[in-house]
Write a protein that holds these residues in place. Structure first.
Motif, short mmCIF file in Angstrom:
data_model
loop_
_atom_site.label_atom_id
_atom_site.label_comp_id
_atom_site.label_asym_id
_atom_site.label_seq_id
_atom_site.Cartn_x
_atom_site.Cartn_y
_atom_site.Cartn_z
N HIS A 73 -9.93 4.05 -10.91
CA HIS A 73 -9.66 4.07 -9.73
C HIS A 73 -9.52 2.36 -9.27
N GLY A 258 -13.02 11.14 -2.88
CA GLY A 258 -12.64 10.52 -1.74
C GLY A 258 -12.95 9.27 -1.28
N ILE A 261 -8.94 5.26 -4.07
CA ILE A 261 -7.62 5.54 -4.77
C ILE A 261 -7.88 5.34 -6.18
N MET A 265 -3.23 9.82 -8.48
CA MET A 265 -2.73 10.09 -7.24
C MET A 265 -1.10 9.97 -7.17
N CYS A 266 -0.63 10.60 -6.35
CA CYS A 266 0.71 10.23 -6.20
C CYS A 266 1.06 9.18 -5.22
N GLU A 268 2.96 8.23 -2.65
CA GLU A 268 2.61 8.40 -1.25
C GLU A 268 1.45 8.39 -0.63
N ASP A 269 0.64 9.29 -1.21
CA ASP A 269 -0.79 9.39 -0.98
C ASP A 269 -1.60 8.22 -0.92
N ILE A 270 -1.35 7.26 -1.99
CA ILE A 270 -1.94 5.99 -1.93
C ILE A 270 -1.49 5.12 -1.02
N ARG A 271 -0.16 5.23 -0.76
CA ARG A 271 0.39 4.35 0.60
C ARG A 271 -0.31 4.77 1.78
N ALA A 272 -0.28 6.14 2.10
CA ALA A 272 -0.77 6.46 3.42
C ALA A 272 -2.22 6.31 3.37
N LEU A 273 -3.21 6.29 2.42
CA LEU A 273 -4.51 5.97 2.66
C LEU A 273 -4.57 4.58 2.94
#
Length: 338
Positions: A73, A258, A261, A265-266, A268-273
């Motif tokens: 992480h 949760g 990151i 993880m993909c 886009e998910d990291i960017r969004a978070l």
């Protein structure tokens, strides 16, 4: 528990640690100024003596380790980058992959641990660690260190291990990571201490780099070394701030789903978070993004102060730095073997 300014003040005061970069520090380490040091570490035990040993040309080594509880992480990534930074500054550095730690403390099947260790080894090298100038090793198969652990165990007792539980133990219990301090967890802690003490037995000055929540592990190793008759004052610790977790959790942790990151993880998910992080903490300590930025090897004290001021001002410069940091993090995570 919150890893905020009040927590850091409490740790420093309770354990009489010295501050880094707040005026009390009067030494550099391997060309890094006090201002540079404070971007990546927040307190220490014995680091001045370690720095003096380095300057005098005495045998000296930095050591750190990472647990193998899953894909790295953000906290793991940036701990590794700190070690790589110290190697780039010319220090001898050891990185230990805690395979037997995971096997004992987490009861992970050995085959799974070995496969994960293979991936971590590839990841650390891809991040820029030079294994020809430093040591990148696992715990399994290191019979000399295992022997040190057995010899060290004579000088520690059950109360020592309960005392040395890391400050996040209560949080991990609440999230069902473990119930109590099991025999396997004590064995994992003993081997971690031996990772430090074995270098001491070889006649070196040793600097251990860990998160501040793990500061008691160094104290445990020093306690055992002193009882053994080894030069415990040659074993030092330097401690990092925690990268705050997502959703109000105090730390990004592999053990708490949760909370952050990770490399699995993909993008886009990291960017969004990370883009969704409101980053409203009143202090720099509470900003996950700023603490991540601080750990990048290229960031020195001057750059940190510049970006910290931009964050406080909430101007366009900080928004630009945030986006660049997100993309830099994705680039670093991309080295994780898929």
């Amino acid at each position: 528990m919150k890893f905020d300014t009040a927590y850091y003040e409490s740790v420093i005061d309770q354990h009489r640690y010295e501050r880094l970069g707040l005026g009390a520090i009067d030494f550099a380490l391997a060309g890094m100024s006090p201002d540079d040091l404070r971007t990546k570490w927040m307190c220490h035990t014995g680091a001045r003596e370690f720095a003096e040993a380095v300057a005098d040309g005495r045998p000296a080594i930095v050591t750190t380790g990472v647990g193998l509880g899953g894909p790295p992480h953000a906290g793991t990534l940036f701990q590794l980058l700190r070690a790589i930074k110290l190697q780039q500054c010319g220090l001898d550095v050891q990185i230990v992959l805690g395979d037997l730690d995971s096997y004992n403390a987490r009861r992970t099947p050995l085959d799974s641990v070995r496969k994960l260790a293979d991936r971590y080894e590839e990841f650390v090298l891809a991040l820029g660690f030079d294994a020809e100038r430093g040591v990148l090793r696992r715990q399994e198969g290191q019979t000399d260190v295992l022997a040190t652990a057995f010899l060290l165990s004579r000088h520690l007792n059950d109360e020592d291990f309960h005392w040395a539980e890391e400050d996040l133990a209560g949080l991990y219990r609440n999230h069902g990571v473990f119930d109590d301090l099991s025999y396997g967890m004590k064995q994992a802690t003993l081997l971690m201490a031996a990772d430090f003490v074995h270098l001491l037995r070889e006649g070196r000055h040793v600097l251990v780099s860990l998160g501040v929540d793990e500061h008691k592990y160094v104290a445990l190793a020093r306690r055992g070394a002193e009882r053994w008759g080894l030069p415990a004052d040659h074993l030092s610790g330097i401690y990092t701030k925690m990268i705050p977790g997502l959703g109000g959790l105090p730390k990004m942790s592999k053990s708490i789903p949760g909370s952050g990151i990770d490399a699995a993880m993909c993008a886009e998910d990291i960017r969004a978070l990370l883009r969704a992080d409101p980053d409203t903490a009143p202090t720099d300590d509470g900003s996950a993004l700023l603490q991540m930025y601080a750990c990048l090897p290229e960031v020195d004290g001057r750059e940190y102060d510049r970006v910290s001021a931009a964050r406080q001002a909430g101007n366009q410069q900080w928004h630009t730095e945030r986006e660049q940091l997100i993309e830099r993090t994705l680039s670093l995570f991309s080295h994780w073997p898929k």
